[in-house]
Design an enzyme around this catalytic site. Structure first.
Site, PDB file in Angstrom:
ATOM      1  N   ASP A  88     -87.591 -32.632 -24.036  1.00 52.82           N
ATOM      2  CA  ASP A  88     -86.502 -32.490 -24.953  1.00 52.82           C
ATOM      3  C   ASP A  88     -85.958 -33.913 -25.221  1.00 52.82           C
ATOM      4  OD1 ASP A  88     -86.954 -29.915 -23.900  1.00 52.82           O
ATOM      5  OD2 ASP A  88     -85.028 -29.862 -22.798  1.00 52.82           O
TER       6      ASP A  88
ATOM      7  N   ASP B 128     -88.626 -19.972 -25.659  1.00 55.98           N
ATOM      8  CA  ASP B 128     -88.802 -20.980 -24.835  1.00 55.98           C
ATOM      9  C   ASP B 128     -89.850 -20.302 -23.709  1.00 55.98           C
ATOM     10  OD1 ASP B 128     -88.629 -23.389 -23.440  1.00 55.98           O
ATOM     11  OD2 ASP B 128     -86.255 -23.584 -23.614  1.00 55.98           O
TER      12      ASP B 128
HETATM   13  C1  GLA Z   1     -85.635 -26.368 -22.423  1.00 59.33           C
HETATM   14  C2  GLA Z   1     -85.701 -26.530 -24.098  1.00 59.33           C
HETATM   15  C3  GLA Z   1     -84.442 -26.931 -24.845  1.00 59.33           C
HETATM   16  C4  GLA Z   1     -83.255 -26.027 -24.274  1.00 59.33           C
HETATM   17  C5  GLA Z   1     -83.149 -25.896 -23.063  1.00 59.33           C
HETATM   18  C6  GLA Z   1     -82.180 -24.499 -22.803  1.00 59.33           C
HETATM   19  O1  GLA Z   1     -85.406 -27.408 -21.883  1.00 59.33           O
HETATM   20  O2  GLA Z   1     -86.721 -27.465 -24.215  1.00 59.33           O
HETATM   21  O3  GLA Z   1     -84.681 -27.434 -26.020  1.00 59.33           O
HETATM   22  O4  GLA Z   1     -83.611 -24.972 -25.150  1.00 59.33           O
HETATM   23  O5  GLA Z   1     -84.406 -25.287 -22.372  1.00 59.33           O
HETATM   24  O6  GLA Z   1     -82.210 -24.118 -21.267  1.00 59.33           O
END
Ligand code: GLA
Length: 405
Positions: A217, A155
C-alpha cells in the site's frame, strides 16, 4: 473452496478477460489513502466515508475539469458496508453513512458523466473487518450489477492466498455473467508477492483482471513512493511486459495534493505513474487542493503519456548512483517518453549528462527532446551527442523523444 473448484471445472471458465474496459489506464479518484476508514461523521462530516464525501468529490471533479481530462471513476474503498448482510444475504451500505443507498449513489455519478467503483474482499472479511465475499461471490457480483457499479476493487485480506488462483477468476466469471461491464481491480498478485513470497502468474492475472495491485500500500511519504518505483524498476517476473490495453499493473494511488510530498516529489510521482501506465487514481481532497498541485494532476501532456494508446509500461533502462533512466514506448512508431529520476536528497540539482543512446533512442538521424511538464524544447541531438539536464533532488525530468528522419 471445493465448491468453487467444481463450479470452475463444470463451467469451463477458461477465458481471456474481454470486457472491453481499461483500454488505457483508468483514471479517477479512490478514497483510501487520504480518507481511510474515517467513520466519524458526527465530528468530521466532510471527511468521513459517506455518500456525502463521494458526491462532493464528484461535484468538484466535474466543476473543476478533472472529469473532462479523463478522471471518470469515483471509487469507494473499505468501510462502506453495514456490518451485517440483509435477510437475503446481500450486502448493504451502512445506513447512517449511505442513507440514500448505493444504487442512488451510482445513479448520481452517472448523471454527472462519472462512474462509481466499489470495494470488496475475497476473504471472510475486508481488511478493515467488514463482511467479505467468501461464500457470496455470485450474490455480490449480482448485487453490484443491480446497483449499476462500474468498477470493483477486490481485496484479499482474511483469505488463503492459495485459493486466489481459483477465486479471482471465479469472481470475474460471476461479474461477466451479470452482463454489466465492471472493471475488475484485483489485489491477487499483491498477496502472491507479499504473503506467499512467490512470483505471480501474470498471464493468468491478465486474463482475469483489468488492473492489479502487486505491491505494498502507498503511504503519504516520498520513501513509500520511491519504494514502489524501485519495485517496478526491479520488475521481478517481468510484469511490465503484460501491461497492454485491457490490463495494467497498479502501483496504488496518487498522493499528489496530500501532505507528505514536496512540489517536485509530486511531479515525480505523477510523472512516474504516467510512465508506468498506471491507473491514475487520485487520493487527495480535491475540494481543498492547492492550485499548483491541481496543475500537476491536470497536466494534459503528462496525462497523454499515461493514456498513450499503445498501453506500454516504462522499464528502467539503468541506474547510475542516484540517477535512474526509464523509457516508455509510445504509439507513434519510434517515439518514446523518457524519465530521468533523481533519487538523491541533497540540496542542489544534479547535472546529468546523457546521449540519445543512453536514453535508449539511438536513431541514426538524431532525436528531438521536448520536456513534458512545461513543454520546453530541449534540443535536437545526434546519437553520440551528449546533452546535460539539471534534475532537482527527489525530482524528475520527463520528456517525449521523437526520432528525426
Ligand atoms: C488493503 C488495500 C488498501 C485498502 C485497504 C482497506 O490494505 O491494499 O488499498 O483497500 O486494504 O482496508
Amino acid at each position: 473452496m471445493h465448491q468453487y473448484l467444481c463450479l470452475l471445472l463444470l463451467c469451463g471458465v477458461v477465458h481471456g478477460l474481454n470486457n472491453g474496459l481499461a483500454r488505457t489506464p483508468p483514471m479517477g479518484f479512490l478514497s483510501w489513502e487520504r480518507f481511510r476508514c474515517n467513520l466519524d461523521c458526527k465530528n468530521d462530516p466532510e471527511n468521513c466515508v459517506s455518500e456525502h464525501l463521494y458526491k462532493s468529490i464528484a461535484d468538484v471533479m466535474v466543476a473543476e475539469g478533472y472529469r473532462d481530462l479523463g478522471y471518470e471513476y469515483v471509487n469507494i474503498d473499505d468501510c462502506w458496508p453495514a456490518k451485517e448482510r440483509d435477510a437475503e444475504g446481500r450486502l448493504q451500505g451502512d445506513p447512517d453513512r449511505f442513507p440514500s443507498g448505493m444504487k442512488n449513489l451510482s445513479q448520481y455519478m452517472h448523471s454527472k458523466g462519472l462512474k462509481l467503483g466499489i470495494y470488496e474482499d475475497f476473504g471472510k472479511e475486508t481488511c478493515a473487518g467488514y463482511p467479505g465475499s467468501e461464500f457470496f461471490l455470485r450474490t455480490d457480483a449480482n448485487t453490484f450489477a443491480d446497483w449499476e457499479i462500474d468498477l470493483l476493487k477486490f481485496d484479499g485480506c482474511n483469505s488463503d492466498p492459495k485459493d486466489m488462483d481459483v477465486g479471482y477468476p471465479l469472481m470475474e466469471f460471476f461479474l461477466n455473467q451479470t452482463g454489466r461491464p465492471i472493471l475488475f481491480s484485483c489485489s491477487w498478485p499483491a498477496y502472491v508477492v507479499g504473503t506467499l513470497k512467490q512470483v505471480p502468474d501474470y498471464q493468468a492475472i491478465k486474463e482475469n483482471c483489468n488492473i492489479w495491485r502487486n505491491y505494498k500500500d502507498i503511504q503519504d511519504s516520498w520513501d513509500s513512493v520511491l519504494d514502489i518505483i524501485n519495485y517496478y524498476g526491479k520488475n521481478e517476473g517481468n510484469f511490465s511486459e503484460v501491461a497492454a490495453p485491457g490490463g495494467f499493473n497498479d502501483p496504488d494511488e496518487l498522493i499528489v495534493g496530500d501532505f507528505g510530498l514536496s512540489y517536485y516529489q509530486q511531479k515525480a510521482q505523477f510523472g512516474m505513474w504516467a510512465m508506468m501506465a498506471s491507473p491514475l487514481f487520485i487520493s487527495a481532497d480535491l475540494r481543498n487542493i492547492k492550485p499548483e498541485f491541481k496543475a500537476i494532476l491536470q497536466n494534459k501532456r503528462v496525462i497523454a503519456i499515461n493514456q498513450d494508446p499503445l498501453g506500454a509500461q516504462a522499464t528502467r533502462l539503468y541506474q547510475a548512483g542516484a540517477i535512474q533512466v526509464w523509457r516508455k514506448p509510445l504509439a507513434v512508431n519510434g517515439t518514446f517518453a523518457v524519465a530521468v529520476l533523481n533519487t538523491d536528497n541533497q540540496g542542489m540539482p544534479t547535472k546529468v549528462t546523457l546521449t540519445p543512446a543512453q536514453i535508449g533512442v539511438p536513431n541514426p538521424n538524431g532525436i528531438n527532446i521536448t520536456e513534458t511538464y512545461d513543454n520546453v524544447h530541449v534540443g535536437a541531438f545526434k546519437p553520440g551527442q551528449s546533452f546535460t539536464l539539471s534534475v532537482n533532488p527527489t525530482g524528475i525530468f520527463l520528456a517525449t523523444v521523437v526520432p528525426l528522419s
